[in-house]
Design an enzyme around this catalytic site. Structure first.
Site, PDB file in Angstrom:
ATOM      1  N   ARG A 160       0.830  -1.214   0.000  1.00  0.00           N
ATOM      2  CA  ARG A 160       0.000   0.000   0.000  1.00  0.00           C
ATOM      3  C   ARG A 160       0.862   1.261   0.000  1.00  0.00           C
ATOM      4  O   ARG A 160       0.501   2.285   0.567  1.00  0.00           O
ATOM      5  CB  ARG A 160      -0.964   0.019   1.205  1.00  0.00           C
ATOM      6  CG  ARG A 160      -1.878  -1.186   1.273  1.00  0.00           C
ATOM      7  CD  ARG A 160      -2.824  -1.276   0.090  1.00  0.00           C
ATOM      8  NE  ARG A 160      -3.666  -2.463   0.204  1.00  0.00           N
ATOM      9  CZ  ARG A 160      -3.354  -3.668  -0.305  1.00  0.00           C
ATOM     10  NH1 ARG A 160      -2.221  -3.811  -0.989  1.00  0.00           N
ATOM     11  NH2 ARG A 160      -4.161  -4.687  -0.158  1.00  0.00           N
ATOM     12  N   SER A 229     -11.744  -0.959   3.048  1.00  0.00           N
ATOM     13  CA  SER A 229     -10.848  -1.223   4.178  1.00  0.00           C
ATOM     14  C   SER A 229     -10.279   0.085   4.712  1.00  0.00           C
ATOM     15  O   SER A 229      -9.611   0.812   3.989  1.00  0.00           O
ATOM     16  CB  SER A 229      -9.706  -2.139   3.745  1.00  0.00           C
ATOM     17  OG  SER A 229     -10.204  -3.370   3.287  1.00  0.00           O
ATOM     18  N   GLU A 325      -5.499   3.254   5.986  1.00  0.00           N
ATOM     19  CA  GLU A 325      -5.300   3.146   4.540  1.00  0.00           C
ATOM     20  C   GLU A 325      -5.996   4.305   3.846  1.00  0.00           C
ATOM     21  O   GLU A 325      -5.574   4.753   2.785  1.00  0.00           O
ATOM     22  CB  GLU A 325      -5.860   1.804   4.058  1.00  0.00           C
ATOM     23  CG  GLU A 325      -5.552   1.475   2.622  1.00  0.00           C
ATOM     24  CD  GLU A 325      -5.955   0.057   2.259  1.00  0.00           C
ATOM     25  OE1 GLU A 325      -6.318  -0.161   1.097  1.00  0.00           O
ATOM     26  OE2 GLU A 325      -5.907  -0.831   3.122  1.00  0.00           O
TER      27      GLU A 325
END
Length: 343
Positions: A160, A229, A325
């Protein structure tokens, strides 16, 4: 260049919260980007489709919303090269590739957002990451007012992570992404949920199964506002994992390089007793604890406060610090949500 003053972002963020930008710019050509760089904006945020963005305050910074469109295909000997403009919808792009007989992205179906946002996060799901197929990113640099090609090795992809999220943040924007898809394709069925499928499963069948799983596990942001998420799956040291697994033998975990282990953030949140938790019109989703949803709040402040509460509870119980995130945007620009003091 298209420009709108007092631009409402309520319909441009998947949490559906209200926030207003004093001005929004919509560049669609290189000339527009040159004009934009000449404005010397002190505080701005580059917005794609708003699916990974939390607008924390009622006032947002200046918004730059690119409108670059188009897809080009070039057939090579061993692979197919596909160049997609940054503003193309990601899921539609995945479907387009499969319909064209170009395979590899099926595991990344139904991830919301734009093509240009995908390399920034190095999006990944069901055993596949964008970095596996990304060959080149075309980047416009604000300072030099020039177009730069970043090859795969230059993008510094990680979990990520990418150079666009770190060193190059707010120094330019992505114009297009070029992918290389090997013509020899094998379905990636290693991830739980796909491992029951036969090896002969087609790319389209894999995509349909991924869509089915995601629709079952994750709430549709168009029906129940969310950003998917909210936290990354944390990667911890092996020693810490051994201590935890002795106490929680059912904890989902995945070996990583350098003697580290990735653990499931959603499981940690659920074990902390927060699955289905609600406060001030927002909550932790009742089916997937990794997702924070907005039931009726009109202000992103409540989402931010809940996220920090979840983070504290998990840290207290497991001594693991969850990292968001989702990108948090304040009136003066994007900041790490953990710097938010009112939680």
């Amino acid at each position: 260049m298209k420009k709108i003053s007092n631009f409402s972002l309520k319909k441009n963020n998947s949490f559906g919260v209200e926030s207003v930008a004093s001005v929004a710019y919509f560049p669609s050509t290189i000339d527009d980007l040159i004009e934009l760089s000449g404005l010397n904006l002190s505080s701005f945020y580059i917005l794609g489709e708003g699916f990974n963005t939390l607008l924390v305050e009622n006032q947002s910074p200046i918004i730059v919303k690119p409108e670059f469109k188009g897809i080009e295909i070039d057939e090579g000997l061993n692979c197919t090269i596909v160049k997609a403009a940054a503003s193309e919808n990601w899921h539609e792009f995945v479907g387009f590739c499969i319909e064209q007989g170009i395979y590899g992205l099926e595991n990344l179906a139904l991830i919301p957002g734009s093509v240009g946002a995908a390399p920034v996060q190095n999006i990944g799901a069901y055993g596949v990451e964008l970095s596996q197929y990304c060959q080149e990113v075309l980047w416009f640099d604000f300072e030099t007012e020039s177009v730069i090609k970043y090859q795969h090795k230059d993008c510094a992809f990680g979990y990520r992570e990418s150079i666009f999220k770190r060193e190059l943040k707010n120094k330019g924007l992505i114009i297009s992404v070029t992918f290389c898809f090997p013509k020899k394709w094998t379905a990636n069925l290693t991830y739980a949920g796909l491992d029951h499928l036969p090896a002969s499963t087609s790319s389209k069948e894999v995509m349909n199964e991924v869509i089915k799983i995601r629709q079952y596990k994750l709430p549709d942001p168009h029906k129940l506002p969310n950003a998917g998420s909210f936290f990354k799956n944390p990667v911890i040291e092996h020693d810490q994992w051994q201590t935890l697994i002795s106490e929680f033998p059912n904890m989902p975990s995945y070996p990583q390089p350098n003697n580290k282990v990735k653990v499931a953030a959603g499981w940690l949140i659920e074990q902390a007793g927060l699955k289905g938790y609600k406060a001030k019109g927002v909550g932790v989703h009742e089916k997937q604890a990794l997702v924070i949803v907005n039931y009726e709040a009109d202000c992103g402040e409540y989402v931010a406060s809940l996220a920090l509460y979840v983070r504290r509870q998990v840290a207290q119980q497991f001594n693991i610090i969850l990292e968001p995130e989702v990108r948090a945007v304040f009136s003066k620009g994007e900041y790490n949500l953990t710097e938010y003091k009112n939680g």
